[in-house]
Design an enzyme around this catalytic site. Structure first.
Site, mmCIF file in Angstrom:
data_model
loop_
_atom_site.group_PDB
_atom_site.id
_atom_site.type_symbol
_atom_site.label_atom_id
_atom_site.label_comp_id
_atom_site.label_asym_id
_atom_site.label_seq_id
_atom_site.Cartn_x
_atom_site.Cartn_y
_atom_site.Cartn_z
ATOM 1 N N GLY A 7 13.357 8.636 -9.264
ATOM 2 C CA GLY A 7 13.273 9.858 -8.548
ATOM 3 C C GLY A 7 12.112 10.675 -8.888
ATOM 4 O O GLY A 7 11.479 10.369 -10.078
ATOM 5 N N GLY A 9 10.427 14.839 -8.780
ATOM 6 C CA GLY A 9 10.349 16.128 -8.288
ATOM 7 C C GLY A 9 8.772 16.715 -8.096
ATOM 8 O O GLY A 9 7.781 15.837 -7.849
ATOM 9 N N MET A 11 6.881 18.214 -10.400
ATOM 10 C CA MET A 11 5.764 18.173 -11.196
ATOM 11 C C MET A 11 6.074 16.599 -12.022
ATOM 12 O O MET A 11 5.081 15.909 -12.450
ATOM 13 C CB MET A 11 5.948 19.163 -12.404
ATOM 14 C CG MET A 11 5.191 19.185 -13.549
ATOM 15 S SD MET A 11 5.228 20.546 -14.531
ATOM 16 C CE MET A 11 6.752 20.078 -15.620
ATOM 17 N N GLY A 12 7.237 16.057 -12.046
ATOM 18 C CA GLY A 12 7.559 14.807 -12.786
ATOM 19 C C GLY A 12 8.198 13.705 -12.048
ATOM 20 O O GLY A 12 8.673 13.925 -10.864
ATOM 21 N N GLU A 13 8.166 12.378 -12.626
ATOM 22 C CA GLU A 13 8.661 11.398 -11.855
ATOM 23 C C GLU A 13 9.678 10.543 -13.268
ATOM 24 O O GLU A 13 9.265 10.631 -14.256
ATOM 25 C CB GLU A 13 7.814 10.478 -11.451
ATOM 26 C CG GLU A 13 6.616 10.038 -12.221
ATOM 27 C CD GLU A 13 5.548 9.310 -11.659
ATOM 28 O OE1 GLU A 13 5.366 9.213 -10.423
ATOM 29 O OE2 GLU A 13 4.693 8.749 -12.360
ATOM 30 N N VAL A 14 10.742 10.417 -12.444
ATOM 31 C CA VAL A 14 11.763 9.582 -13.706
ATOM 32 C C VAL A 14 11.804 8.146 -13.506
ATOM 33 O O VAL A 14 12.138 7.698 -12.043
ATOM 34 C CB VAL A 14 13.219 10.417 -13.595
ATOM 35 C CG1 VAL A 14 14.140 9.675 -14.711
ATOM 36 C CG2 VAL A 14 13.095 11.885 -13.829
ATOM 37 N N LYS A 29 10.853 10.369 -18.198
ATOM 38 C CA LYS A 29 10.340 11.254 -17.371
ATOM 39 C C LYS A 29 8.996 11.463 -17.880
ATOM 40 O O LYS A 29 8.524 11.707 -18.943
ATOM 41 C CB LYS A 29 10.942 12.546 -17.528
ATOM 42 C CG LYS A 29 10.509 13.701 -16.291
ATOM 43 C CD LYS A 29 11.458 14.745 -16.219
ATOM 44 C CE LYS A 29 10.948 15.986 -15.044
ATOM 45 N NZ LYS A 29 11.983 16.870 -14.810
ATOM 46 N N ASP A 132 16.727 27.413 -12.097
ATOM 47 C CA ASP A 132 17.018 26.564 -10.849
ATOM 48 C C ASP A 132 18.014 25.624 -10.838
ATOM 49 O O ASP A 132 18.196 24.488 -10.518
ATOM 50 C CB ASP A 132 15.429 25.714 -10.923
ATOM 51 C CG ASP A 132 15.271 25.050 -9.469
ATOM 52 O OD1 ASP A 132 15.800 25.721 -8.490
ATOM 53 O OD2 ASP A 132 14.744 23.900 -9.327
#
Length: 179
Positions: A7, A9, A11-14, A29, A132
């Site tokens: 997945g 977001g 700013m990041g990717e996992v 991440k 958040d």
């Protein structure tokens, strides 16, 4: 050893990754896209804050990585399960079909809620505000596990805030933050 993308977001990717030394799957991440200094600072801050929050309902950080291939990254427990958002949608579909008996019982829903409250109480006692908290950032495992995820915009009380910054998901912000 990176396996595949799980997945991403803002700013990041996992990724699902394999810890070769300990022979287990982990989630890795990393910052996605161009890495500017501000993004690096936010990412490192997220890793440091999350690593300090050792609680059963907060995903544990195993290690931080800086390499020429991956850039800045960190490894954490691989959470198998569903986002609370997905559980809510499934419940709505079941309700729409009139199969009320298949909805998660109230006592189980309250247990989930209490575990999230426990994680928030713990983080607040350590002066950390998530900023958040929403169903997308709550993961439910198959054995009753509940994890509050994504501490990327968390704030440690007593540290400077950038004046005027609005962070978080508008529909889930507190009135004070939105104001």
């Amino acid at each position: 050893d990176l396996q595949h993308l799980l997945g991403e977001g803002a700013m990041g990717e996992v990724f699902l990754a394999r810890d070769i030394t300990l022979q287990r799957n982990v989630a890795l991440k990393r910052i996605k896209g161009e890495i500017d200094v501000e993004a690096q600072k936010m990412f490192v801050k997220e890793a440091l804050i999350t690593a300090q929050l050792e609680h059963p309902n907060i995903v544990p950080i195993y290690s931080a990585i800086r390499s020429s291939e991956e850039g800045i990254a960190y490894c954490m427990k691989m959470i198998r399960g569903k986002e609370l958002t997905e559980i809510i949608k499934e419940g709505q579909e079941i309700l729409n079909q009139g199969q009320i008996h298949e909805i998660i019982p109230l006592n189980e829903r309250l247990e989930i809620f209490l575990k999230v409250c426990d994680a928030m109480s713990y983080s607040h006692a350590r002066q950390v505000i998530h900023r958040d908290l929403k169903p997308d950032n709550i993961m439910l495992g198959p054995f009753g596990e509940v994890y509050v995820m994504d501490w990327g915009i968390a704030h440690v009380l007593g540290t400077p805030l950038n004046e005027g910054d609005v962070v978080g998901t508008v529909g889930y912000m507190s009135p004070e933050q939105a104001k």
